[in-house]
Scaffold this motif. Structure first.
Motif, PDB file in Angstrom:
ATOM      1  N   GLY A   1       0.803  -1.220   0.000  1.00 15.60           N
ATOM      2  CA  GLY A   1       0.000   0.000   0.000  1.00 15.60           C
ATOM      3  C   GLY A   1       0.832   1.264   0.000  1.00 15.60           C
ATOM      4  O   GLY A   1       0.366   2.321   0.452  1.00 15.60           O
ATOM      5  N   LEU A   2       2.075   1.184  -0.514  1.00 14.55           N
ATOM      6  CA  LEU A   2       2.968   2.338  -0.565  1.00 14.55           C
ATOM      7  C   LEU A   2       2.956   2.947  -1.971  1.00 14.55           C
ATOM      8  O   LEU A   2       2.694   2.242  -2.950  1.00 14.55           O
ATOM      9  N   PRO A   3       3.247   4.242  -2.112  1.00 11.33           N
ATOM     10  CA  PRO A   3       3.237   4.872  -3.440  1.00 11.33           C
ATOM     11  C   PRO A   3       4.337   4.309  -4.337  1.00 11.33           C
ATOM     12  O   PRO A   3       5.408   3.945  -3.861  1.00 11.33           O
ATOM     13  N   VAL A   4       4.051   4.269  -5.631  1.00  7.73           N
ATOM     14  CA  VAL A   4       4.994   3.667  -6.579  1.00  7.73           C
ATOM     15  C   VAL A   4       5.418   4.652  -7.673  1.00  7.73           C
ATOM     16  O   VAL A   4       6.032   4.254  -8.669  1.00  7.73           O
ATOM     17  N   ASP A   5       5.120   5.933  -7.489  1.00 10.89           N
ATOM     18  CA  ASP A   5       5.410   6.898  -8.540  1.00 10.89           C
ATOM     19  C   ASP A   5       6.902   7.128  -8.750  1.00 10.89           C
ATOM     20  O   ASP A   5       7.316   7.643  -9.789  1.00 10.89           O
ATOM     21  N   LEU A   6       7.749   6.747  -7.776  1.00 10.38           N
ATOM     22  CA  LEU A   6       9.194   6.914  -7.932  1.00 10.38           C
ATOM     23  C   LEU A   6       9.853   5.706  -8.597  1.00 10.38           C
ATOM     24  O   LEU A   6      11.050   5.705  -8.846  1.00 10.38           O
ATOM     25  N   ILE A   7       9.059   4.677  -8.868  1.00 17.31           N
ATOM     26  CA  ILE A   7       9.604   3.417  -9.357  1.00 17.31           C
ATOM     27  C   ILE A   7       9.318   3.262 -10.842  1.00 17.31           C
ATOM     28  O   ILE A   7       8.171   3.311 -11.275  1.00 17.31           O
ATOM     29  N   HIS A   8      10.368   3.048 -11.648  1.00 14.37           N
ATOM     30  CA  HIS A   8      10.210   2.761 -13.070  1.00 14.37           C
ATOM     31  C   HIS A   8      10.033   1.255 -13.229  1.00 14.37           C
ATOM     32  O   HIS A   8      10.919   0.478 -12.854  1.00 14.37           O
ATOM     33  N   GLN A   9       8.930   0.839 -13.818  1.00 16.76           N
ATOM     34  CA  GLN A   9       8.595  -0.584 -13.842  1.00 16.76           C
ATOM     35  C   GLN A   9       9.421  -1.411 -14.811  1.00 16.76           C
ATOM     36  O   GLN A   9       9.682  -2.579 -14.556  1.00 16.76           O
ATOM     37  N   ASP A  10       9.831  -0.831 -15.934  1.00 17.68           N
ATOM     38  CA  ASP A  10      10.293  -1.649 -17.052  1.00 17.68           C
ATOM     39  C   ASP A  10      11.804  -1.764 -17.205  1.00 17.68           C
ATOM     40  O   ASP A  10      12.281  -2.337 -18.177  1.00 17.68           O
ATOM     41  N   SER A  11      12.577  -1.258 -16.262  1.00 20.90           N
ATOM     42  CA  SER A  11      14.022  -1.209 -16.461  1.00 20.90           C
ATOM     43  C   SER A  11      14.788  -2.308 -15.728  1.00 20.90           C
ATOM     44  O   SER A  11      15.937  -2.571 -16.044  1.00 20.90           O
ATOM     45  N   GLY A  12      14.162  -2.935 -14.739  1.00 24.31           N
ATOM     46  CA  GLY A  12      14.884  -3.908 -13.920  1.00 24.31           C
ATOM     47  C   GLY A  12      15.799  -3.256 -12.907  1.00 24.31           C
ATOM     48  O   GLY A  12      16.596  -3.931 -12.255  1.00 24.31           O
ATOM     49  N   PHE A  13      15.709  -1.932 -12.754  1.00 25.78           N
ATOM     50  CA  PHE A  13      16.572  -1.189 -11.838  1.00 25.78           C
ATOM     51  C   PHE A  13      15.760  -0.073 -11.198  1.00 25.78           C
ATOM     52  O   PHE A  13      14.979   0.607 -11.866  1.00 25.78           O
ATOM     53  N   THR A  14      15.942   0.133  -9.880  1.00 24.86           N
ATOM     54  CA  THR A  14      15.315   1.267  -9.199  1.00 24.86           C
ATOM     55  C   THR A  14      16.296   1.862  -8.198  1.00 24.86           C
ATOM     56  O   THR A  14      17.193   1.168  -7.704  1.00 24.86           O
ATOM     57  N   ILE A  15      16.120   3.138  -7.905  1.00 21.97           N
ATOM     58  CA  ILE A  15      16.868   3.792  -6.834  1.00 21.97           C
ATOM     59  C   ILE A  15      16.022   4.929  -6.296  1.00 21.97           C
ATOM     60  O   ILE A  15      15.397   5.674  -7.062  1.00 21.97           O
ATOM     61  N   HIS A  16      15.942   5.038  -4.975  1.00 23.93           N
ATOM     62  CA  HIS A  16      15.259   6.169  -4.362  1.00 23.93           C
ATOM     63  C   HIS A  16      15.688   6.310  -2.911  1.00 23.93           C
ATOM     64  O   HIS A  16      16.217   5.376  -2.301  1.00 23.93           O
ATOM     65  N   ASN A  17      15.468   7.499  -2.368  1.00 19.70           N
ATOM     66  CA  ASN A  17      15.713   7.772  -0.960  1.00 19.70           C
ATOM     67  C   ASN A  17      14.455   7.397  -0.192  1.00 19.70           C
ATOM     68  O   ASN A  17      13.354   7.869  -0.518  1.00 19.70           O
ATOM     69  N   LEU A  18      14.586   6.556   0.814  1.00 19.41           N
ATOM     70  CA  LEU A  18      13.409   6.081   1.539  1.00 19.41           C
ATOM     71  C   LEU A  18      12.663   7.204   2.248  1.00 19.41           C
ATOM     72  O   LEU A  18      11.491   7.046   2.601  1.00 19.41           O
ATOM     73  N   ILE A  19      13.316   8.348   2.469  1.00 21.30           N
ATOM     74  CA  ILE A  19      12.637   9.476   3.097  1.00 21.30           C
ATOM     75  C   ILE A  19      11.484   9.956   2.210  1.00 21.30           C
ATOM     76  O   ILE A  19      10.532  10.596   2.700  1.00 21.30           O
ATOM     77  N   ASP A  20      11.568   9.646   0.903  1.00 19.99           N
ATOM     78  CA  ASP A  20      10.523  10.066  -0.025  1.00 19.99           C
ATOM     79  C   ASP A  20       9.308   9.133  -0.022  1.00 19.99           C
ATOM     80  O   ASP A  20       8.326   9.393  -0.727  1.00 19.99           O
TER      81      ASP A  20
ATOM     82  N   GLN B   1      24.994  10.093  -7.912  1.00 20.18           N
ATOM     83  CA  GLN B   1      25.094  10.308  -9.353  1.00 20.18           C
ATOM     84  C   GLN B   1      24.160   9.347 -10.094  1.00 20.18           C
ATOM     85  O   GLN B   1      23.505   9.733 -11.079  1.00 20.18           O
ATOM     86  N   ILE B   2      24.091   8.106  -9.616  1.00 21.03           N
ATOM     87  CA  ILE B   2      23.162   7.140 -10.208  1.00 21.03           C
ATOM     88  C   ILE B   2      21.726   7.632 -10.057  1.00 21.03           C
ATOM     89  O   ILE B   2      20.922   7.560 -10.992  1.00 21.03           O
ATOM     90  N   HIS B   3      21.404   8.153  -8.874  1.00 17.23           N
ATOM     91  CA  HIS B   3      20.061   8.671  -8.623  1.00 17.23           C
ATOM     92  C   HIS B   3      19.732   9.813  -9.596  1.00 17.23           C
ATOM     93  O   HIS B   3      18.618   9.893 -10.142  1.00 17.23           O
ATOM     94  N   LYS B   4      20.696  10.675  -9.829  1.00 17.14           N
ATOM     95  CA  LYS B   4      20.500  11.785 -10.774  1.00 17.14           C
ATOM     96  C   LYS B   4      20.238  11.250 -12.177  1.00 17.14           C
ATOM     97  O   LYS B   4      19.313  11.707 -12.872  1.00 17.14           O
ATOM     98  N   GLU B   5      21.060  10.300 -12.611  1.00 15.84           N
ATOM     99  CA  GLU B   5      20.903   9.746 -13.956  1.00 15.84           C
ATOM    100  C   GLU B   5      19.573   9.009 -14.102  1.00 15.84           C
ATOM    101  O   GLU B   5      18.963   9.008 -15.187  1.00 15.84           O
ATOM    102  N   TYR B   6      19.115   8.398 -13.031  1.00 19.29           N
ATOM    103  CA  TYR B   6      17.860   7.628 -13.050  1.00 19.29           C
ATOM    104  C   TYR B   6      16.675   8.516 -13.431  1.00 19.29           C
ATOM    105  O   TYR B   6      15.708   8.054 -14.031  1.00 19.29           O
ATOM    106  N   HIS B   7      16.764   9.783 -13.082  1.00 20.25           N
ATOM    107  CA  HIS B   7      15.656  10.700 -13.355  1.00 20.25           C
ATOM    108  C   HIS B   7      15.895  11.568 -14.596  1.00 20.25           C
ATOM    109  O   HIS B   7      15.154  12.505 -14.853  1.00 20.25           O
TER     110      HIS B   7
END
Length: 308
Positions: free
Chosen positions: A19-38, A149-155
């Motif tokens: 039941g958590l938001p998924v708007d920070l997660i890209h579904q189709d890449s096989g890779f995710t990165i985010h700060n849990l504070i978000d 840097q990875i987080h920056k590139e991810y977006h």
């Protein structure tokens, strides 16, 4: 009533189940990165038991909690990093979150964006249970620069986004190997089953590497993997299913698809050649099998993902 076990193919699936938001997660890449504070966790947050089907690294700059994997509980402290691989039972608890970056990835991402023999160079990725590691301040700061840097590139919207991320991520893996996996002794869980699972994973990886490098043409079945460990096939099957939640055939099916994706993207082989390499006598059979597991054909996948 027993709580239903959550089996999550991706982090997107897990967050949906929780039941958590998924708007920070890209579904189709096989890779995710985010700060849990978000993520709006209501702290302290205790997850239910789940089995992920992906790898993860957590970089804890500021925060605390614990995670439990197959009965082993570890404290998560500032300046630490921890790693988990697919299929073990686990739970996590967050007491405080200020800056904690989570990276998740699957095998297809590794082989498409890093290199094909990734598990040979970084064998610790196949280790069953690994405790968190506290890093020196300077070493963690160096790691922080990389994952930010990875987080920056991810977006970003670059057509080379995941190739850039793959190159940065391989530096992270090299730094992890350099700092504390060189002489690392993984946890022994107190029973033979854990070693059987680890050896099975290594044997699967070695065999598919031999197939891809044309060192063998024979496709291994359950009996072959059992014979490598001098086990009865039924016993091996029961251990793998009990410990990982997946049958041996599921493991081999997922491995076949991962190798097929990598070959379609990275090699000059024809679809017919790839089909034969992976044990299919007819390319039509391979195409049907691939489409059933990926919802697209090998030809379309190759066209959409072929590297320049």
């Amino acid at each position: 009533m027993k709580e239903k076990e959550i089996i999550s193919k991706t982090l997107y699936d897990l967050y949906n189940d929780l039941g958590l938001p998924v708007d920070l997660i890209h579904q189709d890449s096989g890779f995710t990165i985010h700060n849990l504070i978000d993520i709006p966790f209501e702290l302290p947050y205790q997850s239910p038991v789940f089995r992920p089907n992906y790898f993860s690294f957590v970089f804890v700059k500021s925060g605390s909690g614990q995670y439990t994997i197959d009965g082993n509980t570890f404290e998560i402290l500032p300046g630490s990093i921890y790693f988990t691989n697919p299929s073990n039972y686990r739970t996590f608890r967050w007491n405080t979150i200020e800056e904690i970056y989570l990276i998740t990835f699957d095998e297809t991402f590794l082989k498409e964006n890093l290199h094909h023999d990734i598990f040979n160079e970084f064998s610790f990725l196949l280790t069953e249970t690994i405790q968190p590691k506290k890093m020196e301040v300077e070493a963690f700061a160096e790691m922080e620069r990389l994952y930010l840097q990875i987080h920056k590139e991810y977006h970003e919207n670059s057509i080379y986004k995941y190739r850039i991320i793959g190159n940065l991520f391989i530096v992270i893996l090299l730094k992890i190997k350099e700092h504390f996996w060189k002489d690392y002794d993984p946890i022994y869980e107190g029973n033979r089953s854990s070693q059987i699972v680890k050896t099975f994973k290594q044997n699967v990886e070695n065999h598919y590497r031999d197939l891809v490098h044309h060192k063998t043409e024979r496709i291994f079945r359950v009996n072959d993997y059992a014979e490598l460990q001098s086990l009865h096939p039924n016993y091996l099957s029961n251990v793998i299913k009990t410990k990982t939640g997946k049958t041996i055939m599921t493991w081999l099916s997922e491995k076949t698809i991962a190798e097929a994706k990598s070959l379609l993207q990275n090699s000059e082989m024809s679809i017919k050649e790839i089909a034969f390499l992976l044990g299919f006598t007819e390319s039509a059979h391979f195409s049907n099998y691939f489409k059933k597991n990926t919802q697209t054909t090998p030809a379309n996948y190759k066209k959409e993902h072929k590297k320049a």
